[in-house]
Design a protein around this motif. Sequence first.
Motif, PDB file in Angstrom:
ATOM      1  N   ALA A 226      36.896  55.010  40.188  1.00  0.00           N
ATOM      2  CA  ALA A 226      37.708  56.043  39.542  1.00  0.00           C
ATOM      3  C   ALA A 226      39.017  55.457  39.018  1.00  0.00           C
ATOM      4  O   ALA A 226      39.463  55.782  37.908  1.00  0.00           O
ATOM      5  N   ALA A 227      39.660  54.585  39.821  1.00  0.00           N
ATOM      6  CA  ALA A 227      40.916  53.963  39.382  1.00  0.00           C
ATOM      7  C   ALA A 227      40.690  53.062  38.175  1.00  0.00           C
ATOM      8  O   ALA A 227      41.512  53.022  37.249  1.00  0.00           O
ATOM      9  N   ARG A 228      39.557  52.352  38.159  1.00  0.00           N
ATOM     10  CA  ARG A 228      39.251  51.484  37.005  1.00  0.00           C
ATOM     11  C   ARG A 228      39.027  52.323  35.751  1.00  0.00           C
ATOM     12  O   ARG A 228      39.464  51.951  34.650  1.00  0.00           O
ATOM     13  N   LEU A 229      38.356  53.465  35.891  1.00  0.00           N
ATOM     14  CA  LEU A 229      38.110  54.337  34.737  1.00  0.00           C
ATOM     15  C   LEU A 229      39.398  54.933  34.180  1.00  0.00           C
ATOM     16  O   LEU A 229      39.452  55.308  33.004  1.00  0.00           O
ATOM     17  N   THR A 230      40.426  55.039  35.019  1.00  0.00           N
ATOM     18  CA  THR A 230      41.706  55.574  34.542  1.00  0.00           C
ATOM     19  C   THR A 230      42.642  54.475  34.044  1.00  0.00           C
ATOM     20  O   THR A 230      43.800  54.744  33.722  1.00  0.00           O
ATOM     21  N   GLY A 231      42.139  53.228  34.003  1.00  0.00           N
ATOM     22  CA  GLY A 231      42.916  52.155  33.387  1.00  0.00           C
ATOM     23  C   GLY A 231      43.494  51.123  34.330  1.00  0.00           C
ATOM     24  O   GLY A 231      44.144  50.177  33.876  1.00  0.00           O
ATOM     25  N   GLU A 232      43.275  51.248  35.630  1.00  0.00           N
ATOM     26  CA  GLU A 232      43.808  50.263  36.564  1.00  0.00           C
ATOM     27  C   GLU A 232      42.926  49.008  36.578  1.00  0.00           C
ATOM     28  O   GLU A 232      41.709  49.115  36.466  1.00  0.00           O
ATOM     29  N   PRO A 233      43.516  47.822  36.725  1.00  0.00           N
ATOM     30  CA  PRO A 233      42.709  46.590  36.834  1.00  0.00           C
ATOM     31  C   PRO A 233      41.851  46.630  38.104  1.00  0.00           C
ATOM     32  O   PRO A 233      42.198  47.302  39.076  1.00  0.00           O
ATOM     33  N   TRP A 234      40.743  45.883  38.076  1.00  0.00           N
ATOM     34  CA  TRP A 234      39.807  45.914  39.202  1.00  0.00           C
ATOM     35  C   TRP A 234      40.477  45.513  40.521  1.00  0.00           C
ATOM     36  O   TRP A 234      40.213  46.115  41.568  1.00  0.00           O
TER      37      TRP A 234
ATOM     38  N   GLN B 160      43.618  45.812  41.516  1.00  0.00           N
ATOM     39  CA  GLN B 160      44.437  46.903  42.040  1.00  0.00           C
ATOM     40  C   GLN B 160      43.569  48.099  42.429  1.00  0.00           C
ATOM     41  O   GLN B 160      43.855  48.800  43.404  1.00  0.00           O
ATOM     42  N   ALA B 161      42.499  48.340  41.675  1.00  0.00           N
ATOM     43  CA  ALA B 161      41.619  49.479  41.963  1.00  0.00           C
ATOM     44  C   ALA B 161      40.966  49.319  43.335  1.00  0.00           C
ATOM     45  O   ALA B 161      40.931  50.270  44.138  1.00  0.00           O
ATOM     46  N   PHE B 162      40.462  48.119  43.636  1.00  0.00           N
ATOM     47  CA  PHE B 162      39.847  47.905  44.947  1.00  0.00           C
ATOM     48  C   PHE B 162      40.886  47.900  46.064  1.00  0.00           C
ATOM     49  O   PHE B 162      40.611  48.360  47.178  1.00  0.00           O
ATOM     50  N   ALA B 163      42.089  47.384  45.782  1.00  0.00           N
ATOM     51  CA  ALA B 163      43.151  47.428  46.789  1.00  0.00           C
ATOM     52  C   ALA B 163      43.518  48.871  47.119  1.00  0.00           C
ATOM     53  O   ALA B 163      43.765  49.219  48.285  1.00  0.00           O
ATOM     54  N   LEU B 164      43.533  49.723  46.112  1.00  0.00           N
ATOM     55  CA  LEU B 164      43.815  51.143  46.329  1.00  0.00           C
ATOM     56  C   LEU B 164      42.724  51.781  47.187  1.00  0.00           C
ATOM     57  O   LEU B 164      42.997  52.576  48.090  1.00  0.00           O
TER      58      LEU B 164
ATOM     59  N   LEU C 101      44.284  40.553  50.836  1.00  0.00           N
ATOM     60  CA  LEU C 101      43.377  39.581  50.234  1.00  0.00           C
ATOM     61  C   LEU C 101      43.201  39.846  48.748  1.00  0.00           C
ATOM     62  O   LEU C 101      43.244  38.922  47.922  1.00  0.00           O
ATOM     63  N   LEU C 102      43.029  41.112  48.390  1.00  0.00           N
ATOM     64  CA  LEU C 102      42.833  41.471  46.987  1.00  0.00           C
ATOM     65  C   LEU C 102      44.078  41.208  46.157  1.00  0.00           C
ATOM     66  O   LEU C 102      43.996  40.722  45.013  1.00  0.00           O
ATOM     67  N   LEU C 103      45.248  41.523  46.684  1.00  0.00           N
ATOM     68  CA  LEU C 103      46.485  41.335  45.932  1.00  0.00           C
ATOM     69  C   LEU C 103      46.914  39.875  45.878  1.00  0.00           C
ATOM     70  O   LEU C 103      47.821  39.517  45.129  1.00  0.00           O
ATOM     71  N   ARG C 104      46.271  39.037  46.667  1.00  0.00           N
ATOM     72  CA  ARG C 104      46.589  37.610  46.653  1.00  0.00           C
ATOM     73  C   ARG C 104      45.935  36.897  45.480  1.00  0.00           C
ATOM     74  O   ARG C 104      46.321  35.804  45.095  1.00  0.00           O
ATOM     75  N   TYR C 105      44.892  37.516  44.900  1.00  0.00           N
ATOM     76  CA  TYR C 105      44.163  36.901  43.786  1.00  0.00           C
ATOM     77  C   TYR C 105      44.305  37.787  42.561  1.00  0.00           C
ATOM     78  O   TYR C 105      43.471  38.642  42.301  1.00  0.00           O
TER      79      TYR C 105
ATOM     80  N   ALA D 295      50.452  45.865  40.568  1.00  0.00           N
ATOM     81  CA  ALA D 295      50.345  46.608  41.831  1.00  0.00           C
ATOM     82  C   ALA D 295      51.625  46.535  42.635  1.00  0.00           C
ATOM     83  O   ALA D 295      51.990  47.488  43.320  1.00  0.00           O
ATOM     84  N   LEU D 296      52.326  45.383  42.563  1.00  0.00           N
ATOM     85  CA  LEU D 296      53.491  45.181  43.400  1.00  0.00           C
ATOM     86  C   LEU D 296      54.797  45.486  42.687  1.00  0.00           C
ATOM     87  O   LEU D 296      55.877  45.261  43.231  1.00  0.00           O
ATOM     88  N   SER D 297      54.707  45.985  41.450  1.00  0.00           N
ATOM     89  CA  SER D 297      55.932  46.327  40.730  1.00  0.00           C
ATOM     90  C   SER D 297      56.586  47.534  41.356  1.00  0.00           C
ATOM     91  O   SER D 297      55.935  48.516  41.673  1.00  0.00           O
ATOM     92  N   ALA D 298      57.881  47.435  41.560  1.00  0.00           N
ATOM     93  CA  ALA D 298      58.611  48.527  42.217  1.00  0.00           C
ATOM     94  C   ALA D 298      58.777  49.703  41.276  1.00  0.00           C
ATOM     95  O   ALA D 298      58.866  49.547  40.063  1.00  0.00           O
TER      96      ALA D 298
END
Length: 431
Positions: free
Chosen positions: A340-348, A350-354, A403-407, A416-419
């Motif tokens: 769902a997050a990927r369909l709304t425009g989030e990168p994979w 960040q989507a899996f991290a969410l 792990l996901l945000l490390r790659y 994902a980490l932008s404030a």
Amino acid sequence: MTSTTLFLLQALVIILAPFILTYIFRLSMYLPPVVVQVLTGLALGPSLLGRVAPGTYEALFRPDALQPLQHVASMALLLFGFTSGMHLQWSSLRERGGALCTISLASLLVPGGLGLLTGIWVLRNYAAAPGPAASGLQFPAGIAICCAVTALPVLAAILRESRLTTTKIGQMALAIAAVNDAALWAMLGALLALSGMVHQPNTTSVTALLLLLPYWAALFTVFKLLIKFIEKHTPEKSQREHLQLTLACVLALGSAVLSEWGGLHYVLGAFVAGVAMPHSAREILLKRIEPLTVTVLMPFFFMSTGLKTLIDTSSPLFTGIFLAVTAAAVLGKLGGVAVAARLTGEPWCQAFALGALTQTKGLMEVVVVTILLDAGIFSRNVFSAVVLMAVLSTCLAMPITRLLLRYPARGASASALSALPSQPEPGRTPS
């Protein structure tokens, strides 16, 4: 040993044990504090202490000495429901629009749908799984709710400890968890109301249910008027805060009593009272109620949960249900949210991290499964399996996210980490 001495000794063990594990052995570096508390409850119950030191277990937690613990646990659960209601921030949900709605629906429907199918499969393969009051689709519906849970308080604590609260992914995860919380209580209330009408179709229960909705609706107006009256006519700050605390507890208890009388669980009434609390009074009430609830009272709830939980990996019923429910919950939440997050425009990435963050269940799952056990919808084997699933899924949330945000993939990690400075960090929530 007198009953008072035994109760005080129980209280000392219940409060001190998770503190030692969390802060002296530094388990908080690897596990959320709520998971440490749940594991402590399991360790002090029949799953561990009852096996390795049956004499000590029997001396400390014999059946005739458990009633005082249960009363304290009930008050802890009531106050937890009240504070959970006060943590819901509807304004932050309205600001995020369609994308949030899409992801939130997926975070409910996908794991909930898999949970419903899993519940039907369990019914067909394990006749002893449902509780004595379960009928029709009530048991699968209970499994669906358990699979769809995201624990807002525990997630907020994990994000705060990981310094992700004010990042984009942190704010999105909190908003999704808030929607999950609201929908969860609504679904749980509907399931309990249906169960009560089927198994207790008496006049008193129906009357109480008819009184609940207008009472809850009136709370929103009554709270606001009374809080304004107190603020206007009580200039002294300490006295004003004392009156607000007394008023909040009285109305929360009244809502809980009416809910219990109507065949619903008392924690549902306390939750609605928390949602109805005006925002102007929430901060001071949370500062006064929450630390005591989390530090002193909730360990009693986890202890009562641990005493009901028997982890028996040699039992095909326990093992089969645990594996099936865990697969439905983890894969449903992780995959549903990510797609769902990927369909709304989030990168994979960040989507899996969410998706990994929103599978946090922790305390909320333990609360829900306890309510379903008390309502007779779940048997003790199912209760134990779902509690263990909650611990495992909560433990996996942060390692998978890191792990996901490390790659990074095409700037996904940076995004994902932008404030988000426009989003204030939420108040301290229970861990």
